[in-house]
Write an enzyme that holds these catalytic residues in place. Structure first.
Site, short mmCIF file in Angstrom:
data_model
loop_
_atom_site.label_atom_id
_atom_site.label_comp_id
_atom_site.label_asym_id
_atom_site.label_seq_id
_atom_site.Cartn_x
_atom_site.Cartn_y
_atom_site.Cartn_z
N HIS A 130 1.02 -1.18 -0.04
CA HIS A 130 0.00 0.03 -0.03
C HIS A 130 0.98 1.20 -0.03
O HIS A 130 0.36 2.37 -0.15
CB HIS A 130 -1.11 -0.02 1.32
CG HIS A 130 -0.28 0.01 2.47
ND1 HIS A 130 -0.11 -1.24 3.19
CD2 HIS A 130 0.04 0.95 3.32
CE1 HIS A 130 0.10 -0.64 4.43
NE2 HIS A 130 0.38 0.48 4.43
N SER A 253 4.58 1.48 8.12
CA SER A 253 4.07 0.58 7.26
C SER A 253 5.31 0.27 6.46
O SER A 253 5.98 1.43 5.80
CB SER A 253 2.93 1.20 6.24
OG SER A 253 1.80 1.03 6.85
#
Lengths: 311, 77
Positions: A130, A253
């Protein structure tokens, strides 16, 4: 498991080799045959030993000197679970920290985001899928600024701008959490300056109850400019995901999750991508999670690395 | 469907560059951290449901409940 790579550029046709699932790490510059001095080698070795000592002592409140400690995290802050165990790393030119990069991401729609990546070869970073492709970025990222070993406003390895990315088609079309990983291809061999992580498949039995360490650039600490680490036990091992109560926050992330063991170079076993919201409620655990680096995933990663190295 | 989060300061001035991330909510949404634009807005394609979102800028850190569609204003105080 058949996986399909997609890229935002005309990637060279390199067939995946299911047998190639191990990536040997590198400690970085100045091997024995070059002009490294005994002083530099001793300092580098001391740095590795120091880093490994720190990895085996998660109760240290400060790593590498500098301003001590963190202010206590409040309950309910995203994926910091109970008391905040994250500690700041300030000696980011040491191993393994210098192989971890702060990311500044720009999407096709102009939206900006922050994340973390890490080197797996001279010109190849891994991160969360992502971070390179997501609807909230308008699809592909268009530009990611990569700062290895960033320490606040210190950029010991400069900042490189990347525009070529790869991910799995299964991620870009289906957004399956278990395939949430992606690749940043660099034009310059940053990894030759920093070294890169080792990757190898680790069976379930060797992950259960092990301690896993995660380091990355959280948005709630220095706005994604400061490196923080934490290590805790693995809580659950799924075929493609790993769950742990390591404290993380948005911005981390893409962080590497590696086994906190007495080895000379850490072996990454997963790519951190989800906070507690990503753990199924039925599991009965409060945990963050990573995409596991299983053999089919590693085969794609070796292919991405080969694509990076083709000039 | 999409959530619009507008980050402002106590005077109502949009805050650009605030880091916005989902703290809790429906399983499956990744730990995306987006930065608010000049108008203070962050757009997130959240699946149906209600979420808790954190907005951070400097030493200001505020959390708020956000619906998967519609606009939510977060005041960074």
């Amino acid at each position: 498991m058949q996986l399909n790579t997609v890229s935002n550029f005309a990637a060279p046709p390199i067939a995946p080799d299911p047998a190639r699932v191990v990536i040997e790490g590198s400690s970085g510059p100045a091997g024995p045959a070059t002009a490294s001095s005994p002083v530099a080698d001793a300092a580098r070795l001391a740095g590795v030993r120091s880093a490994m000592h720190m990895l085996r002592n998660p109760n240290l409140s400060v790593i590498g000197g500098g301003v001590a400690g963190l202010e206590a995290g409040g309950a309910g802050i995203e994926t910091v679970i109970l008391d905040d165990g994250r500690v700041r790393v300030t000696q980011t030119t040491l191993l393994p920290w210098r192989m971890i990069c702060a990311l500044r991401i720009t999407g096709t729609n102009g939206v900006r985001a922050v994340g973390t990546g890490w080197l797996v070869g001279p010109r190849t970073l891994l991160t969360a899928g992502h971070c390179v492709h997501h609807p909230d970025l308008g699809g592909w990222a268009t530009r990611i600024e990569v700062s290895a070993g960033r320490n606040g406003e210190e950029f010991p390895y400069d900042t490189l701008a990347a525009t070529r990315f790869s991910a799995l088609q299964e991620w870009t079309t289906g957004h399956a959490p278990e395939l949430d990983f992606g690749c940043i291809h660099l034009d310059a061999p940053l990894g030759d300056r920093t070294g890169w992580f080792s990757l190898q498949p680790v069976p379930d039995a060797k992950l259960k109850d092990r301690t896993v360490a995660i380091a990355g650039y959280p948005a709630d600490r220095g706005h994604g400019t400061e490196l923080y680490r934490h290590a805790q036990k693995v809580l659950r091992v799924d075929p493609q995901r790993l769950y742990y109560d390591v404290d993380t926050f948005g911005g981390q992330s893409g962080s590497p999750a590696w086994l906190d063991a007495a080895v000379t170079a850490p072996v990454v076993v997963g790519i951190h991508a989800y906070g507690v919201a990503g753990t199924p409620a039925g599991y009965g655990i409060v945990a963050n999670s990573a995409t596991r680096l299983i053999p089919p995933v590693l085969a794609e990663i070796t292919r991405w690395r080969a694509a990076s190295d083709v000039q | 469907m999409g959530a619009i989060i507008r980050v402002v300061d106590p005077s109502g001035t949009p805050v650009e560059g605030a880091a916005v991330t989902v703290v809790s909510g429906t399983a499956g949404y990744p730990e995306m951290t987006l930065l608010s634009e000049a108008d203070g807005i962050v757009r997130m394609s959240l699946p149906a449901g209600t979420y808790r979102v954190a907005a951070i800028c400097g030493d200001r850190h505020v959390e708020a409940d956000v619906a998967a569609s519609g606009e939510t204003r977060i005041v960074l105080a």
